[in-house]
Design a protein around this motif. Structure first.
Motif: not given
Length: 347
Positions: A27-31, A36-38, A72-73
């Motif tokens: 869930k934290a991935l969506h915050t 998330l450096p790309g 996505a993340p």
């Protein structure tokens, strides 16, 4: 700043029940707090695996995002490729809880999930909406109560094929009764034949266990080549418990993390001498040095999962950047130049 926050968050999650912590991490991935450096890439890191172009060879192993809810993340977390699942034809709850155990003293984990997942229809719907970018594949599984487990693998692939870049036949989980029996040469050949008939142009990978004899490996290598498997993932979790210190050491299930590194790398090196099929090294990777060792032992690409529990999500990007530096220091222009250069050290 984000890395400091990640370290605090990782420590906080390790105070919680492991499965609860994993759910919160997804869930934290969506915050905005997620690191998330790309894409992490360079001329040295760009490589190919089974015809897929990867920005770097560092992949996310199946099991982290079982239900394809965070593609996505994760695609922006520094991974060069991602594997989700395992997916089974029908949803199933898996084994009773507790079924995930953190072995902090050993930098390891034991799980006996038993292919808990939302089923292929829900997972396919999410895969259909995934962003384009890094390659995404699906780990194929069989329902626990299936009358024909081999058929289940083909069924999942056929349903999900339009939305994935590769698929992995997973006959190496120790948590579904008698699943590993499908690694025998006759059963494996029949299973792969069924999968290959429905794959279209999707590359099919085979994920194997580390607890195999040299004869088992030779048999699997031949069957995989005959079936034209695109890559072999070596390895899944182990049933071995040698040398563990944690109080959870005797829990049933598959062991992953640091204690698996040497065993899985030896299997990888042996396979490199048995087949021309590209290999993926997984098991115990916690830093760039480990990933580079897998590549030099024979892996064309690598995957990790348990290392994220202890190193945080930014570990993927750090490993990719570290690999780039190792290649530069050794005067190599590409990942492929390093593959198998130190296989003999592991035999």
């Amino acid at each position: 700043m984000k890395q400091a926050l990640e370290q605090i968050g990782t420590r906080a999650l390790r105070r919680l029940d492991p499965e609860t912590a994993h759910g919160l991490a997804l869930k934290a991935l969506h915050t905005p707090l997620a690191s998330l450096p790309g894409p992490v890439t360079s001329d040295r890191l760009r490589t190919t695996l089974a015809g897929m172009d990867l920005p770097n060879p560092v992949g996310l192993a199946a099991g982290f995002d079982k239900n394809a809810t965070a593609i996505a993340p994760l695609s922006r977390a520094g991974f060069g490729w991602i594997e989700v699942g395992a997916a089974t034809p029908l949803p199933q709850p898996g084994n009773p809880k507790p079924r995930l155990f953190r072995l902090a003293e050993d930098a390891a984990a034991i799980n006996r999930f038993g292919f808990n997942n939302d089923g292929m229809e829900a997972i396919a719907a999410r895969l259909a909406k995934r962003p384009k970018g890094v390659p995404v594949g699906l780990n194929l599984g069989a329902n626990k109560d299936s009358a024909n487990r081999a058929e289940d693998f083909a069924k999942v692939l056929q349903h999900c094929a339009p939305h994935i870049d590769f698929a992995t036949v997973n006959v190496s989980s120790p948590n579904t009764e008698k699943l590993r029996d499908l690694q025998g040469p006759m059963a494996l050949a029949a299973l792969l034949d069924g999968v290959m008939q429905v794959r279209g142009d999707i590359p099919v990978f085979l994920k194997i266990a580390p607890d195999l004899t040299d004869q088992d490996l030779a048999d699997i290598a031949k069957v995989a080549e005959d079936a034209r498997v695109a890559a072999i993932i070596a390895t899944n979790t182990t049933l071995d418990r040698e040398g563990l210190r944690s109080a959870h050491a005797r829990e049933k299930g598959g062991l992953s993390g640091a204690p698996l590194f040497e065993k899985s790398t030896r299997v990888l090196a042996k396979l490199h001498g048995l087949t021309q099929t590209p290999l993926v090294g997984v098991g115990g990777i916690s830093n760039a040095r480990d990933a580079y060792a897998k590549i030099r032992a024979g892996a064309s690409a690598v995957q990790l999962y348990t290392g994220l529990v202890y190193g945080g999500l930014s570990l993927a990007a750090r490993i990719a950047e570290g690999l780039d530096e190792h290649l530069r220091q050794d005067g190599l222009q590409s990942v492929s130049e390093a593959v198998g250069t130190e296989t003999r050290d592991w035999l």
